[in-house]
Write a protein that holds these residues in place. Structure first.
Motif, PDB file in Angstrom:
ATOM      1  N   HIS A 129       0.868  -1.187   0.000  1.00 24.41           N
ATOM      2  CA  HIS A 129       0.000   0.000   0.000  1.00 24.41           C
ATOM      3  C   HIS A 129       0.891   1.219   0.000  1.00 24.41           C
ATOM      4  N   THR A 130       1.409   1.561  -1.130  1.00 24.81           N
ATOM      5  CA  THR A 130       2.419   2.612  -1.220  1.00 24.81           C
ATOM      6  C   THR A 130       1.937   3.920  -0.601  1.00 24.81           C
ATOM      7  N   GLU A 131       0.740   4.335  -0.969  1.00 26.12           N
ATOM      8  CA  GLU A 131       0.262   5.647  -0.523  1.00 26.12           C
ATOM      9  C   GLU A 131       0.114   5.693   1.005  1.00 26.12           C
ATOM     10  N   VAL A 132      -0.417   4.609   1.588  1.00 24.29           N
ATOM     11  CA  VAL A 132      -0.589   4.575   3.047  1.00 24.29           C
ATOM     12  C   VAL A 132       0.782   4.702   3.717  1.00 24.29           C
ATOM     13  N   PHE A 133       1.776   3.988   3.157  1.00 26.57           N
ATOM     14  CA  PHE A 133       3.122   4.061   3.747  1.00 26.57           C
ATOM     15  C   PHE A 133       3.686   5.467   3.626  1.00 26.57           C
ATOM     16  N   ARG A 134       3.461   6.078   2.482  1.00 25.49           N
ATOM     17  CA  ARG A 134       3.991   7.428   2.275  1.00 25.49           C
ATOM     18  C   ARG A 134       3.364   8.375   3.328  1.00 25.49           C
ATOM     19  N   ASN A 135       2.046   8.257   3.468  1.00 23.83           N
ATOM     20  CA  ASN A 135       1.360   9.145   4.421  1.00 23.83           C
ATOM     21  C   ASN A 135       1.832   8.889   5.840  1.00 23.83           C
ATOM     22  N   SER A 136       1.943   7.614   6.224  1.00 25.42           N
ATOM     23  CA  SER A 136       2.282   7.305   7.617  1.00 25.42           C
ATOM     24  C   SER A 136       3.681   7.791   7.948  1.00 25.42           C
ATOM     25  N   LEU A 137       4.640   7.516   7.086  1.00 22.73           N
ATOM     26  CA  LEU A 137       6.012   7.950   7.363  1.00 22.73           C
ATOM     27  C   LEU A 137       6.083   9.474   7.293  1.00 22.73           C
ATOM     28  N   GLY A 138       5.317  10.032   6.367  1.00 18.61           N
ATOM     29  CA  GLY A 138       5.273  11.501   6.274  1.00 18.61           C
ATOM     30  C   GLY A 138       4.772  12.095   7.582  1.00 18.61           C
ATOM     31  N   LEU A 139       3.769  11.441   8.189  1.00 18.92           N
ATOM     32  CA  LEU A 139       3.200  11.920   9.444  1.00 18.92           C
ATOM     33  C   LEU A 139       4.271  11.909  10.534  1.00 18.92           C
ATOM     34  N   ILE A 140       5.006  10.805  10.630  1.00 18.15           N
ATOM     35  CA  ILE A 140       6.043  10.713  11.654  1.00 18.15           C
ATOM     36  C   ILE A 140       7.073  11.824  11.469  1.00 18.15           C
ATOM     37  N   TYR A 141       7.479  12.066  10.217  1.00 16.18           N
ATOM     38  CA  TYR A 141       8.468  13.115   9.934  1.00 16.18           C
ATOM     39  C   TYR A 141       7.909  14.488  10.337  1.00 16.18           C
ATOM     40  N   THR A 142       6.608  14.687   9.997  1.00 15.32           N
ATOM     41  CA  THR A 142       5.999  15.992  10.302  1.00 15.32           C
ATOM     42  C   THR A 142       5.990  16.225  11.811  1.00 15.32           C
ATOM     43  N   ILE A 143       5.610  15.164  12.552  1.00 13.45           N
ATOM     44  CA  ILE A 143       5.596  15.290  14.019  1.00 13.45           C
ATOM     45  C   ILE A 143       6.981  15.690  14.499  1.00 13.45           C
ATOM     46  N   TYR A 144       8.012  15.046  13.918  1.00 11.45           N
ATOM     47  CA  TYR A 144       9.382  15.319  14.382  1.00 11.45           C
ATOM     48  C   TYR A 144       9.824  16.701  13.949  1.00 11.45           C
ATOM     49  N   VAL A 145       9.549  17.056  12.695  1.00 11.46           N
ATOM     50  CA  VAL A 145      10.179  18.274  12.197  1.00 11.46           C
ATOM     51  C   VAL A 145       9.416  19.514  12.644  1.00 11.46           C
ATOM     52  N   ASP A 146       8.079  19.374  12.715  1.00  7.54           N
ATOM     53  CA  ASP A 146       7.321  20.548  13.132  1.00  7.54           C
ATOM     54  C   ASP A 146       7.054  20.546  14.637  1.00  7.54           C
ATOM     55  N   GLY A 147       7.589  19.501  15.296  1.00  8.42           N
ATOM     56  CA  GLY A 147       7.455  19.445  16.757  1.00  8.42           C
ATOM     57  C   GLY A 147       6.009  19.427  17.222  1.00  8.42           C
ATOM     58  N   LEU A 148       5.175  18.554  16.563  1.00  5.82           N
ATOM     59  CA  LEU A 148       3.771  18.462  16.975  1.00  5.82           C
ATOM     60  C   LEU A 148       3.679  17.804  18.349  1.00  5.82           C
TER      61      LEU A 148
END
Length: 1867
Positions: A129-148
């Motif tokens: 499920h390429t898109e789901v993986f892209r979104n999930s990893l993107g979410l983790i990165y966003t949490i880390y980079v934007d300090g959510l």
């Protein structure tokens, strides 16, 4: 349900290794840390995160995402989604602090760093499920980079515990606990691949053709490499290619993204699909066997060494069209004048599905009907299924197709069969398509709209499968702010707390365990099979229609065989065998035979058996080893059914006669057959068990349709789970024993077809498949068992059977291999398998024993249906050396007999026998074609003429077996291509060859037929039955006997000599001295009788009086210097030399010439008295001596010098002998020979160019036309500058020879008096070989002139002859169109050699005719010299063109002057190596060319020349044996021994034979012979004027060569007596004649008979009374019946017409008559003074009645002196009618007599002329003939009454009136 993600991994740059060259990644953290039980952690993830290697960068890059695919050991795919971002790397010193400090420090102020290292977040999952993986990893990165605010540990824990349904089209919303929401849709059917829009992208990047190419490459297992700078694109492209391959699955190496460290994987030998970053483009350059697709550049590169098989047409074309409709919809409307405003392009996702629909359709078409070729061999416990590849290809008609064959052999297809073969399972789109839509696709072919419609429908289904729900809920996933990665102060990714994550995971697992298991409801059902292939392929129906007639023939023939109507069957058989080329006919044959087996008609009699076997063999011969049409499969049960009883208890089955086919040695064939049978038995097994349960039901339902094996299997699989354990076990055991019993059955069957009937012959090694058994056999499952069994078996068999055991071992191994394979595949238990291995050697051994008995008995069988051997008729004294060996005479390159260029039924191949006699090789038999079966075919040639024998192997049409055979070539232009029959043992064939060789090359001439005739050698060998070895004892006995005989005879001949036989003198008897020398007195008297001597006397060339004194006034004398053959062995004993030369001089001169053949005179022109001389070429020193140039200083009187002086003296003596040689200066000015005569001679030869130009042609210059001066050319170079003297010798010789006025010639002040020039001509021309005369500078003072010419040597003659024979009698039809008959004829250069000989001869004739003598001095003086000299005489002297003269010419020039017949004809063992050189044949061919141009100049026919051509090599007569008179005398050949005139039939000399034959029948006499006196012939010699002699190309198959006259006439004469009575009746039996079969000259009437017949017909038409000749004819016929048939005394026969004692003018009165086409003769000599004689008839010709007697002459008595006679109508007395009467006007008696008719002997009335008063024209009265004109009536008035006469026309009436008037006036 399944986990969405299995592992979460954090991978970073390994800073410790920073110093090393390549950076490395390391796993920093992974969750969960324990491996899942069902899914271990994949190795090497860190390599895949940075495929192009771990490196530090100087700037921050934006984050990247791609999915790599890893394949684990159980070929499960793991999808690794890699999300990569960059982090700053601190300087080394700060790096040394520990972690905790680092974290504190990170809070404080951070300095910007220089280098950035990559860090990856990786999700490992089994789901894609390429898109789901892209979104999930993107979410983790966003949490880390934007300090959510969300906790990373929570999100990751949720991610790892999230479960989703695998398939079934569910929709699931998930949240990872950071305020996000995602919707996951699962595909409805997981067997269909998910491609989103990757396929459409692939086509965009590469284009239609390239993708199709890659598609075919992948299916046919080539290596494929994708290059791109984008990783995600690589993954997409690979995924797209796999999606296109559905329903096949790719099972080789599949790595969409290959890391740099693993690049060496590319050189693996197995196929792969791999993607590589285009950074490594250069590394891929040296891959030689990889197809490289560059996605960014849009190219596909295929290396030269690779051939990619593309789809079969028309599929390829259809697929391309469909793809272009989808990808480029504008293409359709591009040319329209008003294109639609918008062409709606579908979304990329939709386009993707449409493309896949095209490929799905393609596979449905490719594999349609595949389920009908599945064999189900086990149902329980698990289905075992095999695919019958050969049958599938055969039925689809794609056997030749490369692509499909490779696909079916590939791994992907094997997987397809395993996966989709199962009869009871869930089905998907493809199954439905292939089962239900094939008909529709067939129907829609060609209609683009409908195809598009179908594609769209399929695409809809595919799209629906991937996106079952329209997206209702929207995704909500936080994304990082734009450009956040560029922030300077970026914290590194935090270290996560393992405990928290693990706790979340554990909780989730515990919850899952308590939850009830989710059972996926699989909808299993029976897989539909679709229409059978036959129904699909119907459109080839047209091919079947026209073969209906053939099938009818096949059926009829088979029913005739079984009804025992063998004659009918035999007629149809050839047509049936021809029909077997077609598949339908072969199927028909197997069905028909099968019906007969079912009717219990399998036991046949011998003839039926033979027919059936022949048909089966023919049927199998076109089968390939694959047997794709199932012919061999259908025949397999039949060959073990049909049989014949050989003797009580011994039966021969058909299989022993059809083993010669490759299909039996092909192990795949046996497997397919085995599986097919097993399937039938298993089906039967279940049908029976069902039958027991449902008997009553079926009765009600009525007939059910037969269930197929797959349907039964599917039903059984459905019931399987419901059965009890015992029931299951019972079924498994039943199935296993079914397979096992089949295996035993097949072991038997295979031994039947693999063990040859004659096991002593190791035939197996020849056939293809078994040769390889050795190499493969080490892969046995139970190799050791097989091996040990084979060994023990070998040791038991002992020494005798060693050979047969060899075959047996092979067969045992072959069967073992087969059994191992099929039994392991179909799950036979190990105990059973061991049992089989023990059984197989016993089976084979038993079979060998039964075969031995069958073999023995079958040998005793009389050969079936083979025609009776016809015995050839033999000559008197000719005996069979070897009884007939049964052979087939095969057609060779000559088309006539095989029915080629002239049509008609083929006479060849013919079946018969080959006989070896002491004289000939004879084939006699009948054509195999039943239409001409009653004809007899004979081909034969004398053994002595054999030139080449080679072994061949050939296929006899009737049996299809390859037979060994021989090809025998003869120099009589005959070729025997024979194939030995199966029954002929190869030993017999060898013995035949040995005998042939022995007879062809006897040790000594004494061994040739001409000597051994009449001494019977015992038969060398009866044809043996095959098994016995020919005993050598009988052979050696014979040899010893013959040797003794020969030795005895040699001894006898040394002792006795008698004078020549042909003159029949009273023989004197000399006792020879004891030495080997020949006594003087005796030799002399013999020599005088020789032909030469008679000829010399005829020409007046010197006489030999009894006292041997010379008459001085003769210029030549007959010298006896060579009477002891001391000077020259190859010359005759008496020679003609100039009068003035002494014998001792001759002895010295002879040394200068090759072989001592010094110049001697052989002919003198009676008009010009010029002489023709012959000699061998000069030895080197002789040449120099003869032509010494003036400016060489003489070196004192040396030996050489004196000899050459004598040589000059000799030549001068020859010149002096010519009468016109008289001139004071010694120059030959031709004073005695008027120039007028010369010019007349010049003008008389209209036919030839002038001498000078002739000379030039011969010497090789160009002919510049008469009289032109051309300097240079080849002349100039020969005549050296030494000739420039004050004579006019520097003129061009050609022009000088032409005797032309050259007034303009003023070279070097030379005088130009025309008279001088005109007269100047050399007195003696020496024709010599250019190569010998190099450097010779003729002396201007001599009177001879050298003509150097280029001639060909014997080697060239041999080579040319070989090519000529191959052109005229080719061994096999030429496949090369450039090698036509005329081309090969030209290349042989035979005609150009004949042209050369004729050209030289004509030149010499010209020179002789103009008064110069000629010495021919070429090579050794016995080949070309002889040809030229004899042709010159033939052309110049009419005497040699008579029969007697020609005989004399040959005896003199060829025999006496020592042409080496034995050597050139390779007649003995010694001469074998030198090969055959037909010098004499070339001479006869020249004579034939002259004969064609001057048909009236020769007394003999062309047949006479052919007769000589045949017999000079046949060794039937002694005439042409040995090399010289000396050898003949030494053998006692020239003068026959005293008591040796045995039977008259055995002629020693060909001339006697010709004479005798000539007296019987006029075959040699030329009817057109009417010579002009003294005519010198000058034939054209240009190649365009030459014809190929028909002797080279004609043959008569009905009787063999016609040159052995007795054989052709065949039957003994008594038979003829019986047939005699009706010979007077006209015989008009019409007969069809074939050019190569009948002797046309004998079937067609000759000229005279034809004219007589025509005359007779005309007379009958006009109603006239036959003319007088008819009387004579009928009389003769009448007398012939009563005549006694006896040989008259020799004296009486002197009156015979052709006997040489008759004077020429008398001869011309004779008429030879040949009665209509029978070659018989009627000899009318119209002289009245000879007594009547008769000789017996020449026997039957052509097998018809002949009236070939010599008849008594019809003589009138003195009283019947008729001066004028004819028919007149006479008016009777008063009131009597007009009647025709035969009137004779007799001058002597002075009366007009009349008879009733011309044959009447009694006179009806006489009118005395004395009483006649007047003759007046009369008038017609009543009753006169109506048709006659008025003026034809006349009246004769006598003193007593008036006679009224009427002639047939006015002229005749006038003649009668005139004759009677003249008689009256005489009176």
């Amino acid at each position: 349900m399944a986990r969405l993600a299995d592992y979460f991994v954090l991978v970073g740059y390994e800073l410790d290794k920073r110093g090393s060259r390549d950076g490395q990644g390391q796993i920093l953290q992974r969750f969960p840390e324990k491996d899942w039980e069902d899914n271990p952690f994949p190795q090497g993830i860190e390599l895949f995160c940075q495929p192009s290697g771990w490196q530090l960068f100087t700037e921050r890059n934006p984050p990247t995402f791609f999915v790599a695919v890893l394949t684990d050991i159980s070929s499960e795919r793991h999808y690794c989604a890699c999300f990569t971002f960059w982090e700053a790397v601190e300087s080394a010193q700060s790096h040394s602090r520990n972690g905790e400090e680092e974290e504190e420090a990170s809070a404080s102020h951070v300095q910007p760093a220089q280098l950035f290292a990559p860090k990856s977040l990786v999700l490992v999952s089994r789901l894609d499920h390429t898109e789901v993986f892209r979104n999930s990893l993107g979410l983790i990165y966003t949490i880390y980079v934007d300090g959510l605010s969300a906790s990373l540990e929570n999100v990751i824990g949720n991610l790892l515990t999230c479960t989703i349904p695998i398939t079934g089209g569910a929709q699931r919303t998930i949240s990872l606990g950071a305020g996000d929401r995602q919707v996951i849709q699962t595909p409805i059917n997981d067997s269909l691949p998910v491609s989103s829009c990757s396929v459409a992208l692939l086509f965009r990047q590469l284009g239609i053709t390239n993708v199709l190419c890659l598609f075919c490459a992948a299916l046919t297992e080539h290596k494929i490499l994708f290059l791109s700078s984008s990783y995600q694109r690589l993954t997409d492209a690979c995924r797209a290619l796999l999606a296109l391959m559905f329903p096949l699955k790719y099972s080789f190496t599949y790595v969409p993204i290959l890391p740099a460290q693993l690049l060496e994987v590319l050189s693996t030998p197995t196929p792969f699909i791999i993607g590589v970053s285009s950074i490594f483009h250069s590394e891929t350059q040296e891959l030689l066997d990889v197809v490289i697709a560059d996605l960014d550049g849009g190219t596909v590169t295929i290396p030269e060494c690779i051939h990619i098989s593309l789809l079969p047409e028309p599929l390829l074309h259809q697929t391309r069209e469909a793809l272009s409709m989808i990808l480029d919809p504008e293409l359709e409307v591009a040319d329209l004048a008003f294109p639609p405003s918008t062409v709606s392009a579908p979304s990329l996702k939709m386009q993707d599905k449409e493309i896949r629909a095209v490929f799905l359709r393609l596979f449905a078409q490719l594999l349609q009907g595949y389920r009908w070729c599945l064999h189900i061999i086990r149902i329980h416990p698990e289905p075992v299924i095999r695919f019958h590849k050969a049958a599938f290809l055969g039925q689809r008609g794609l056997v030749e197709d490369d692509f499909l064959t490779k696909v079916l052999e590939g791994m992907a297809f094997a997987g397809f069969v395993t996966e989709r073969g199962a009869p009871y399972r869930a089905i998907d789109l493809f199954d439905e398509l292939v089962a239900y839509e094939v008909k529709r696709m067939r129907a829609e072919e060609g209609s683009k709209q409908k195809i598009l419609q179908h594609i769209k429908e399929l695409a809809e289904q595919l799209y629906k499968n991937e996106n079952p729900y329209p997206a209702v809920t929207m995704h909500k996933v936080q994304k990082p702010t734009e450009g956040c990665y560029l922030r300077l102060h970026q914290r590194p990714f935090p270290r996560l707390d393992e405990g928290t994550v693990q706790w979340i995971i554990d909780q989730a697992t515990a919850k899952l365990q308590t939850a009830p298991p989710a059972v996926k409801a699989e909808k299993k059902c029976m897989v539909p099979s679709g229409p059978p292939i036959a129904a699909i392929m119907e459109r080839n129906g047209s091919a079947l229609a026209n073969s209906a007639r053939r099938l009818e023939v096949v059926r009829n023939c088979i029913s005739y065989v079984f009804e025992n109507k063998m004659l009918e069957a035999k007629k149809l058989l050839p047509a049936v065998l021809r029909a077997m080329k077609g598949r339908a006919a072969r199927h028909c044959l197997t069905q028909e035979l099968n019906l007969h087996v079912q009717q219990n008609r399998a036991v046949l009699d011998h003839q039926q058996f033979d027919f059936i076997v022949r048909m089966m063999n023919c049927c199998l011969q076109d089968c390939t080893a694959m047997d794709e049409h199932g012919i061999a499969a259908a025949l397999l049960p039949l060959v073990t059914a049909f049989c014949r009883k050989l003797s009580p208890g011994i039966t021969q089955f058909a299989y022993s006669c059809v083993q010669e086919h490759v299909v039996w040695t092909n192990i795949q064939f046996w497997e397919a057959m085995f599986y097919c049978d097993v399937q039938n038995h298993i089906r039967a097994l279940y049908l029976e068990s069902n039958g027991e349960n449902h008997v009553d039901e079926e009765g009600k339902e009525g007939p059910q349709e037969e269930k197929s094996a797959l349907e039964i299997a599917s039903e059984q699989r459905r019931l399987w789970p419901t059965m009890s354990r015992e029931k299951q076990q019972e079924l498994i055991q039943k199935e296993e024993s079914t397979v096992f019993s089949q295996a035993i059955h097949y072991a038997n069957r295979m031994s039947y077809l693999l063990l040859p009937l004659d096991t002593s012959k190791n035939r197996l090694l020849r056939s293809s498949g078994l040769g390889d058994v050795e190499s493969v056999s080490n892969s046995f499952v139970t190799n050791s068992i097989a091996g040990s069994v084979a060994e023990s078996y070998d040791t038991e068999s002992g020494f005798e059977d060693a050979e047969s055991s060899d075959v047996a071992n092979y067969v045992v191994r072959f069967i073992n291999r087969f059994v191992d394979k099929v039994c392991t595949e179909s799950g036979v238990t190990n105990e059973h398998l061991k049992g089989l291995h023990i059984m197989i050697p016993d089976i084979v051994q038993m079979h060998i024993e039964t075969l031995d008995a069958v073999h023995r008995e079958s040998k005793r069988l009389p050969p079936i249906q083979k025609p009776k051997l016809l015995r050839p008729s033999l000559l008197v004294g000719e005996e069979c050396v070897m009884e007939g060996l049964r052979v087939y005479l095969m057609p060779d390159g000559r088309e006539e007999a095989a029915g080629g260029n002239i049509g008609g039924p083929p006479l060849l191949p013919a079946e018969g026998a080959i006989f070896l006699t002491t004289y000939r090789i004879v084939f006699k038999g009948t054509p195999s074609d039943p239409l001409v079966g009653e004809q007899v075919v004979i081909r034969s040639f004398p053994i002595a003429s054999l030139t080449k024998e080679k072994k061949i192997s050939t296929t006899v049409q009737t049996d299809q077996f390859i037979q060994e055979g021989l090809q025998l070539r003869s120099c009589t232009f005959q070729l025997l291509r024979i194939a030995f029959d199966v029954e002929v043992a190869s030993e017999s064939a060898e013995v035949f060859r040995k005998h042939l060789h022995k007879l062809r090359y006897p040790q000594h001439v004494r061994g040739t037929f001409a000597f051994t005739v009449g001494q019977s050698p015992k038969q060398a060998m009866q044809p043996k039955a095959k098994e016995k070895n020919p005993s050598l004892r009988t052979l050696s006995k014979n040899l010893v006997k013959n040797a003794k005989k020969t030795i005895g005879r040699q001894y006898v001949t040394r002792k006795k000599y008698t004078p020549p036989a042909w003159e029949h003198r009273s023989s004197q008897h000399f006792q020879e001295d004891d030495e080997d020398e020949i006594s003087d007195k005796m030799t002399m008297s013999h020599l005088v009788e020789r032909a030469c001597c008679r000829d010399y006397q005829r020409m007046g060339l010197g006489t030999l009086s009894n006292s041997l004194t010379r008459s001085k006034n003769e210029p030549f004398r007959i010298s006896t210097v060579n009477r002891m053959y001391a000077i020259c062995r190859s010359y005759p004993g008496l020679l003609i030399v100039p009068q003035s030369i002494q014998d001792n001089t001759i002895q010295r001169i002879s040394r200068c010439y090759r072989q001592n053949r010094f110049p001697v005179v052989c002919w003198r022109n009676s008009r010009t008295k010029a002489v023709l001389l012959r000699s061998g070429g000069l030895h080197g020193k002789g040449v120099v001596g003869l032509f010494k140039s003036q400016n060489t200083p003489a070196a004192g009187p040396s030996q050489t010098d004196s000899t050459s002086l004598e040589q000059e003296k000799y030549l001068q003596a020859v010149i002096n002998s010519m009468p016109h040689y008289a001139d004071a200066s010694g120059r030959n000015t031709l004073s005695g020979f008027t120039s007028a005569h010369m010019s007349s001679a010049d003008s008389s030869d209209k036919r030839q160019p002038k001498l000078g130009s002739l000379m030039k042609q011969v010497m090789g210059g160009k002919d510049d036309g008469p009289g032109t001066i051309s300097r240079g050319g080849k002349w100039g170079s020969i005549r050296a500058s030494g000739r420039m003297s004050n004579y006019v010798l520097n003129m061009e010789i050609g022009s000088r020879l032409a005797g032309k006025d050259l007034l303009s010639a003023q070279h070097n002040g030379a005088p130009s008096e025309a008279s001088f020039l005109r007269q100047h001509r050399a007195s003696l021309y020496i024709i010599g070989d250019k190569s010998q005369l190099k450097g010779a500078k003729p002396d201007p003072l001599q009177h001879w002139e050298v003509v150097p010419i280029e001639v060909f040597d014997v080697r060239q003659v041999k080579a040319s002859f070989k090519k000529l024979i191959k052109a005229c009698v080719p061994g096999s039809p030429s496949t090369d169109p450039s090698l036509t008959y005329l081309r090969t004829l030209e290349e042989s250069e035979w005609l150009s050699q004949i042209h050369k000989i004729l050209q030289i001869s004509v030149l010499v004739v010209e020179l002789l005719d103009t008064g110069s003598s000629v010495l021919v001095s070429l090579e050794d003086g016995w080949d070309i010299t002889t040809q030229v000299v004899s042709l010159v005489q033939l052309l110049s002297d009419p005497y040699y063109r008579t029969m007697e003269g020609f005989r004399l010419l040959v005896e003199k020039e060829w025999l006496s002057f020592g042409h080496r017949f034995s050597h050139r004809g390779a007649q003995t063992l010694a001469a074998q190596s030198s090969g055959f050189a037909p010098v004499f044949l070339q001479f006869l061919d020249c004579v034939h060319q002259i004969h064609l141009q001057f048909p009236m100049e020769f007394e003999f026919t062309q047949y006479y020349l052919k007769f000589l051509s045949y017999h000079y090599v046949s060794n039937r007569f002694r005439t042409f044996l040995l090399d010289s008179d000396y050898e003949r005398i030494e053998l006692g050949l020239l003068y026959e021994e005293k008591g040796e005139r045995k039977s008259q039939q055995v002629y020693k000399s060909i001339w006697d034979y010709i004479d005798r034959l000539n007296k019987k029948t006029p075959v040699f006499f030329n009817y057109m012979y009417a010579p002009e006196d003294g005519e010198v012939l000058r034939p054209y010699s240009n190649i365009s004027n030459l014809k190929v002699w028909d002797y080279y190309t004609q043959e008569v198959l009905s009787e063999g060569p016609s040159y052995d006259w007795e054989l052709v006439q065949g039957q003994p004469e008594q038979v003829e007596e019986v047939d005699r009575q009706d010979s007077s009746a006209p015989q008009t039996k019409r007969k069809i004649i074939w050019p190569c079969y009948d002797n046309r000259s004998r079937v067609e009437p000759d000229a005279i008979s034809k004219l007589l017949e025509e005359l007779h017909n005309l007379e009958a038409e006009l109603g006239q009374v036959p003319e007088c000749w008819k009387d004579v004819w009928d009389k003769v016929k009448a007398s012939q019946r009563t005549e006694t048939r006896q040989e008259v005394s020799r004296m009486a026969s002197s009156s015979l017409l052709m006997s040489s004692s008759l004077l020429p003018h008398r001869r011309s009165l004779g008429v030879y008559l040949q009665e209509s086409g029978v070659g018989s003769t009627l000899n009318l000599s119209l002289d009245s003074d000879t007594s009547s004689t008769s000789t017996p008839s020449s026997g039957k010709q052509g097998g018809r009645k002949s009236t070939s007697n010599l008849y008594s002459q019809f003589q009138m008595s003195e009283s019947e002196n008729r001066s004028y006679e004819g028919t007149l109508y006479k008016k009777g007395a008063f009131m009597k009618p007009w009647k025709p009467r035969w009137f004779v006007l007799d001058k002597t008696k002075h009366q007009l007599r009349y008879y009733d008719n011309r044959n009447d002997t009694e006179c009806k009335g006489v009118i005395d002329l004395a009483e006649v008063e007047s003759i007046t024209p009369g008038t017609p009265t009543m009753g006169a003939p109506k048709t006659v004109e008025e003026k034809a009536f006349f009246d004769l008035k006598t003193t007593k009454r008036v006679y009224n006469f009427c002639a047939q026309d006015v002229q005749l009436a006038q003649q009668w009136i005139d004759r009677i008037q003249s008689c009256l006036s005489d009176a």
